[in-house]
Design an enzyme around this catalytic site. Structure first.
Site, short mmCIF file in Angstrom:
data_model
loop_
_atom_site.label_atom_id
_atom_site.label_comp_id
_atom_site.label_asym_id
_atom_site.label_seq_id
_atom_site.Cartn_x
_atom_site.Cartn_y
_atom_site.Cartn_z
CB CYS A 75 -3.76 4.99 -0.42
SG CYS A 75 -3.36 5.80 1.14
NE ARG A 78 -4.74 8.13 -2.95
CZ ARG A 78 -5.29 8.13 -4.16
NH1 ARG A 78 -4.59 8.53 -5.20
NH2 ARG A 78 -6.54 7.74 -4.32
CD1 TRP A 248 -3.34 7.21 10.33
CD2 TRP A 248 -1.42 8.36 10.18
NE1 TRP A 248 -3.61 8.39 9.70
CE2 TRP A 248 -2.45 9.13 9.60
CE3 TRP A 248 -0.12 8.88 10.21
CZ2 TRP A 248 -2.23 10.38 9.04
CZ3 TRP A 248 0.09 10.12 9.65
CH2 TRP A 248 -0.94 10.86 9.08
CD GLU A 253 -5.71 -0.03 6.88
OE1 GLU A 253 -5.29 0.93 7.53
OE2 GLU A 253 -5.03 -0.63 6.02
#
Ligand code: ARG
Length: 377
Positions: A75, A78, A248, A253
């Site tokens: 991720c 973070r 969000w 993506e």
């Protein structure tokens, strides 16, 4: 590598896995000031939950869930781990109870577009029981209908779509490429059942382009909030198979993967054709040009709809700040380079140039036993 006070998997080979995880979590909770005293005193005070593992207080669960996010090596977002809203629903193990709580999750996470990170933790796994579980990859997802070798909709969801149809779900009206899938929930000791997505709770954004007028006519859209349901939270010796979490979106993506991958919506050829590019010549860079416009459309449309989204350059900078803060706190950052580097302008983002190591820290999120395991990124 800077020193890490918390061993990823502490000298635990000799200990049962649950005990090692509990000790590891305890060390971190103690460092945060959540307990003054020994591991033994903490364990004795808390006791063991019916499903195994130490019975954590809500404050400990909240902290553990935040750590699992902080440890999530894939991720890029973070920096915000401390802001996670964690909902303690450990007493809920039935599908009807989950359904109500999931609707609330969507509402709390979406807030009309002012998206904030939320996690809802349902009852832990119990030996020999299937549930509680959520069969969907995410709370929002579009159906994929297989039809003689082709797919209408999102090919990623073909199996789930067939499962929903077999359970008695019917698409609302004529099938489209953007039919929201129902939720398939499995309560403890219950059979899988489908539930309609509560009306109005999934915010969707129609895609338009800031300068290319024809783009809006493609009829594309995406949902505002990704609520990941197919990962289990492994915390302090217990496994929570239903612990959906959401943040969000980062634009790529949607713009570089969901709508662009050949195995997903595969829209680059269509967009490149609309742009008048030469699809016969790879060196015309039609794919790159189409990718840029698709990503521009995603970022522009979300912003215009008042929906929080982050571009990959900002996200990359935020990841750098996260790393700096972690290192200042004496912790090493666990990260997987091939997941962190964005699928657009890779080397033009700072994360590309940063060495990364997957430290396999715990607590963590792990992929649960869904039919099609997603190994790819
Ligand atoms: N990559 C997934 C998707 O496109 C979402 C994963 C979680 N993403 C996030 N920004 N929290 O739907």
């Amino acid at each position: 590598m800077s020193s890490c006070p918390f061993h990823p998997h502490p000298a635990g080979a000799a200990l049962p896995a649950g005990e090692a995880d509990a000790r590891d979590f305890f060390r971190q909770a103690q460092a945060e000031g959540l307990w003054v005293g020994t591991f033994e005193s903490w364990k004795a005070e808390r006791g063991t939950g019916a499903e195994g593992g130490v019975r954590l207080t809500t404050a400990e669960l909240v902290f553990g869930a935040k750590l699992a996010w902080r440890n999530q090596a894939r991720c890029i977002g973070r920096l915000y781990w401390r802001s996670l809203v964690v909902r303690d629903f450990r007493e809920v193990a039935d599908a009807a109870g989950m359904y109500a709580a999931l609707g609330e999750h969507l509402e709390l996470a979406t807030r009309g577009g002012d998206v904030r990170p939320v996690m809802t933790v349902f009852a832990p796994a119990k030996a020999g029981c299937a549930g509680p579980a959520i069969r969907n990859r995410q709370l929002a997802g579009y159906a994929g209908y297989r039809d003689r070798g082709a797919v209408l909709g999102d090919p990623l969801n073909c199996a789930l779509t067939e499962e929903a149809l077999a359970l008695g779900w019917e698409p609302p009206g004529q099938r489209t490429a953007f039919d929201l899938l129902p939720w398939i929930l499995v309560g403890r000791d219950e059979r899988p059942r489908w539930f309609p997505v509560p009306a109005g709770l999934v915010k969707e954004v129609r895609l338009v382009h800031p300068t290319l007028a024809w783009f809006g006519e493609l009829g594309l859209k995406w949902y505002a909030v990704p609520v990941v349901c197919d990962m289990a939270l492994r915390l302090a010796g217990a496994v929570y198979p239903a612990a959906p979490f959401s943040g969000w979106y980062m634009g790529t993506e949607i713009g570089s993967r969901n709508l662009a991958d050949e195995a997903r919506y595969n829209l680059l050829p269509q967009i490149a054709r609309c742009m008048g590019l030469d699809l016969a010549a790879p060196a015309s860079l039609w794919r790159e040009r189409a990718l840029v416009e698709l990503n521009a459309a995603v970022l522009h449309s979300f912003a215009a709809a008042g929906c929080r989204i982050v571009d990959h350059h900002t996200a990359s900078d935020e990841f750098g700040r996260f790393c700096a803060l972690e290192e200042a706190a004496g912790r090493s950052v666990s990260a997987e380079w091939d997941w962190i580097v964005p699928p657009l302008a890779g080397a033009a983002t700072a994360v590309f140039h940063r060495p990364m190591t997957d430290l396999r820290l715990r607590p963590e999120f792990v992929h649960g036993g869904h039919a099609e395991e997603r190994a790819g990124r």
